[in-house]
Every structure is written in structure tokens, then in C-alpha cells.
Design a protein around this motif. Sequence first.
Motif, PDB file in Angstrom:
ATOM      1  N   ILE A 187     -20.020  -7.435 -34.045  1.00 33.39           N
ATOM      2  CA  ILE A 187     -20.851  -7.023 -35.187  1.00 33.39           C
ATOM      3  C   ILE A 187     -22.127  -7.857 -35.235  1.00 33.39           C
ATOM      4  O   ILE A 187     -23.229  -7.341 -35.488  1.00 33.39           O
ATOM      5  CB  ILE A 187     -20.060  -7.143 -36.498  1.00 33.39           C
ATOM      6  CG1 ILE A 187     -18.927  -6.107 -36.521  1.00 33.39           C
ATOM      7  CG2 ILE A 187     -20.972  -6.959 -37.702  1.00 33.39           C
ATOM      8  CD1 ILE A 187     -17.978  -6.263 -37.691  1.00 33.39           C
ATOM      9  N   ALA A 188     -21.988  -9.171 -34.965  1.00 34.71           N
ATOM     10  CA  ALA A 188     -23.164 -10.044 -34.946  1.00 34.71           C
ATOM     11  C   ALA A 188     -24.157  -9.609 -33.872  1.00 34.71           C
ATOM     12  O   ALA A 188     -25.381  -9.632 -34.087  1.00 34.71           O
ATOM     13  CB  ALA A 188     -22.732 -11.489 -34.721  1.00 34.71           C
ATOM     14  N   MET A 189     -23.638  -9.180 -32.715  1.00 33.94           N
ATOM     15  CA  MET A 189     -24.528  -8.721 -31.646  1.00 33.94           C
ATOM     16  C   MET A 189     -25.251  -7.430 -32.039  1.00 33.94           C
ATOM     17  O   MET A 189     -26.423  -7.239 -31.714  1.00 33.94           O
ATOM     18  CB  MET A 189     -23.726  -8.484 -30.361  1.00 33.94           C
ATOM     19  CG  MET A 189     -23.117  -9.739 -29.734  1.00 33.94           C
ATOM     20  SD  MET A 189     -24.323 -11.006 -29.294  1.00 33.94           S
ATOM     21  CE  MET A 189     -24.108 -12.151 -30.681  1.00 33.94           C
ATOM     22  N   ALA A 190     -24.559  -6.555 -32.770  1.00 35.40           N
ATOM     23  CA  ALA A 190     -25.192  -5.310 -33.226  1.00 35.40           C
ATOM     24  C   ALA A 190     -26.300  -5.601 -34.230  1.00 35.40           C
ATOM     25  O   ALA A 190     -27.381  -5.000 -34.183  1.00 35.40           O
ATOM     26  CB  ALA A 190     -24.146  -4.383 -33.829  1.00 35.40           C
ATOM     27  N   VAL A 191     -26.026  -6.537 -35.159  1.00 37.22           N
ATOM     28  CA  VAL A 191     -27.039  -6.907 -36.159  1.00 37.22           C
ATOM     29  C   VAL A 191     -28.231  -7.568 -35.487  1.00 37.22           C
ATOM     30  O   VAL A 191     -29.398  -7.248 -35.781  1.00 37.22           O
ATOM     31  CB  VAL A 191     -26.416  -7.846 -37.215  1.00 37.22           C
ATOM     32  CG1 VAL A 191     -27.491  -8.365 -38.167  1.00 37.22           C
ATOM     33  CG2 VAL A 191     -25.322  -7.122 -37.998  1.00 37.22           C
ATOM     34  N   LEU A 192     -27.953  -8.505 -34.558  1.00 42.78           N
ATOM     35  CA  LEU A 192     -29.037  -9.175 -33.844  1.00 42.78           C
ATOM     36  C   LEU A 192     -29.833  -8.183 -33.006  1.00 42.78           C
ATOM     37  O   LEU A 192     -31.071  -8.249 -32.944  1.00 42.78           O
ATOM     38  CB  LEU A 192     -28.465 -10.279 -32.953  1.00 42.78           C
ATOM     39  CG  LEU A 192     -29.474 -11.104 -32.141  1.00 42.78           C
ATOM     40  CD1 LEU A 192     -30.498 -11.760 -33.053  1.00 42.78           C
ATOM     41  CD2 LEU A 192     -28.738 -12.156 -31.304  1.00 42.78           C
ATOM     42  N   GLY A 193     -29.139  -7.231 -32.381  1.00 41.11           N
ATOM     43  CA  GLY A 193     -29.811  -6.210 -31.589  1.00 41.11           C
ATOM     44  C   GLY A 193     -30.728  -5.346 -32.433  1.00 41.11           C
ATOM     45  O   GLY A 193     -31.844  -4.996 -32.019  1.00 41.11           O
ATOM     46  N   ALA A 194     -30.276  -5.007 -33.653  1.00 40.85           N
ATOM     47  CA  ALA A 194     -31.111  -4.211 -34.558  1.00 40.85           C
ATOM     48  C   ALA A 194     -32.364  -4.978 -34.966  1.00 40.85           C
ATOM     49  O   ALA A 194     -33.464  -4.417 -35.030  1.00 40.85           O
ATOM     50  CB  ALA A 194     -30.298  -3.814 -35.792  1.00 40.85           C
TER      51      ALA A 194
END
Length: 461
Positions: A11-18
Motif C-alpha cells: 500500500i505504501a508503494m502504491a501511495v508513493l507511486g501516486a
Amino acid sequence: MLSVISRVIDIAMAVLGASLGASLYADTFAWLDDVEGTMLAFSCVLMIMTFPSFGIYQSWRGKPVYDLLLRVTVAWLLAESAGVLLTFSIHRSESLSRLWLMYWAACTVGLLIVSKALIHTTLKLLRREGFNQKTVAIIGSAPYAHFLIEQMRGRSDAGFSPVCVFDLDAKRGAMDGDSLAGVPIERDFDRLAEQVRGRRIRELWLALPISQEQTIHRIVNAFRDDFVNVRFIPDVRSLSFFGHAVVDLLGVPAINLAASPITDIKVLPKRVFDCVFAACVLIGMSPVLAVIAASVKLSSPGPVFFRQKRKGIDGREFEIYKFRSMKVHQEVAGHITQARRGDKRVTKVGAFLRRTSLDELPQFINVLKGEMSVVGPRPHALEHDDIYKDLVKGYMHRYRIKPGITGWAQVNGFRGETDRIEKMSGRVKLDLYYMQHWTFGLDMKIVAMTLWKGFAGANAY
């Protein structure tokens, strides 16, 4: 616990990616607006729901990391796509930037791949140093138990540690001394059960023949109340000389005794590489191909290309392309004469092409058509197939995958004429080794070895 941590990291990677995608889109550091935040929330919820169904949070101990990375990539792209559809359904999509969505997808895929690869690599290094081990007790006969012990020690990064072998036959002569490859042998089942429970053995491997159904049921029933993983690893080595893959067939595990060893989604990177590599070769070398074509045409009367029927995957016939290297001649029906040293049928231009393997370049057209692969067993003339299929064991099994322009046999010296059965047997043995141990990394190694060693060889004439 590890599964929860993995979900939080994803989830952290998805948020950082966004956030990275928004910054790239705005060309400066930028926060997400309301619509982008809603889209991110949808996708994170979908990630939590869909990632487990792709097997991403299962144990990847001893399994190839590229399979995990491919699953993560596909799962995220599906989650983001579903999030886009949900955003459309609430009529908030008009302010979504397509460019930001592309940046977000690329950044998140990259971050997920890097994070998963780092975690997988770190765990492998820890296991090699003796941490994060799963203790294993093996129940079975000496030869197969010894094989499994060697497999565990050869793959120390998988984190399996053999601590006990149970001699099912209870014959002291069945195993050498009181240990097997340094692992203690137990011959009393009650004492084995005490060890499993007292030493907190995590894995119990039943290395038994398929015919031992009653014994398997007895052991499983004995440990039904213990929190130990009981795994049946059937001894099927006597069924053939090559390995077998276990596949899911209608929800039932099945062992492939005669089937393609390279199946399902694993073949996707191989096919993508084939198309890209073949296109680059044909486009990049188009001037060279034109010069060769003109030289062949001027060397002797006849067509530029030599075409011949060959067998492809699962025996499907196709027409292979080569630059013509011989004078046009008539073969006896049902008989193909291989080129020999000093063969008078070979033209001067053809001799150079065969010696440098430049006559093989048109086969990249076969690769683009999906009939061949860049790497794989070399296809032979149909007449030779008819001869060798009864003389060389496993010969026709080579056609369970796509034939290739280069292969493991070729980079190990088996090129050119196969005038003796021993030569063909050696080539087939290496082809079967390639099929049994295939990975995308092995393909890249073979391509690198081919480019490093060159296409020329003493047996090419």
C-alpha cells in the motif's frame, strides 16, 4: 505477521507511486487532488482484495522471484484498471489525467518490483547465513531421502534444514550407519513423533512412492492435531529420465509425464523477448540481409531463400527459412543428404554463409511468426526425425517446446553435421537439460554465450 507487513509495504508503494506520478505530471512536487485521492483509495482497497488471489502473500521460499514479480505487475495493473472503472461509475473521471495514470502505473510497478526483489533477496541472504530456517523431517527410503537432503543443501537460500530421516523399512542395513549425509536416522515411529513435537519440526516430507497410500494416510492421521506442514513429495524418478512438473488440472494436482515444461504465464517474457530481439535483428541488419540476398542470387541460379518443412512445438509442421547456400539440386524422395566438408553442392557464397551461420538469419522471420524462438532445440529435417526418433531416447520430446535459432547444445559445441548417433545423442541430452532447467535467465545466458563465442564453428560447413 509477515503477510500483514507485506500488505502495508505494498500500500505504501502504491501511495508513493501516486505521489511520484503526480510530481512527474506537474513537473514539480505535487500533492494528490480529491479525484486522484479517491482513485488511490479505490485502488488500495482493490489491492488488498485482489493481491491474495494472485498468491502474492504466500510463502515464496525456494520459488523463482521472477514469477512473483510478474504476478505483482499483473495484479497491480488490474487493480488500477478496476479503480479507473469505479471512478467512472461515480462520474468523477472527467478530471483524471491519463498521463498521470500512466505515470502512476509505471512508478508503482517499479516500486513494487524493487521492494519485492529487495525483500526476497534479503531473506535469501539471511537463510544462507542460517537464519529464518524451517526444520524438516523426511520419511522415505535412503536414495530419495539423500536426494532431498542434497537439494536442500544445494539451495540453502530456500531455508530448509534437514534434521531427521525416518527409515520406513526399519532395516539397519537400508542406510549407511546411523546417519544419512550427516542427518540422524530414526527407525522408531513413536520417537519420531516425539521429535516432531518436542523439537518443533516445522515440515514433514513424505518421500514415498505413490503406491504407499495406506502409509501416507497413517502418517497424516498421526499428526492431524500437530501444527506441522505435512507434504507428500512422491518419488517418481523411475518414470522417466527427465523431471516432471506438477500442474493444477481441474483443481486436481497432475504430474506431466509427457507435456511441455514451459507453460502458462512463464512463457510470456520469452515470447516478448523473441519478438523484440527478432525485430531488432531484421531491422538493424536489413542492409546486410540485402547484400547477402543479392550475393546468393548472383552465386548460382535459383531462389534466394531455401525453404524446408520442419517440426515445431508439439510436432506442428512449419516452413523454415534460410539463405540458399547450395546449388539447386534434386534429392531422392524421403532422403536428405547433410552437407559435408568439401561438399560440391555448396556455392562459394554459401560456404561463407554456412561457416559464419549467416544463412540462418532469415529464421528470425520464423521467430516473428511465432513458429520458432530465439533460444531452443534446433529443428531437424523431417527425414532425420523419422530416423533418430527410434534411435535416440527422448529425441521427439525436444519438440514439446518451440525450436530455436541457438540453444544450449549449440553453445556447448554441438553444431553442424550429426553423422554419428553419438553426436545426436549428445545434442539431445543437452536439449533435454535445457528444457528441464529452463528459466528466462538461462535464455539470456545462451544468447550472451552465442554472441560472445560467435556463430562460426569448426563443425559449420
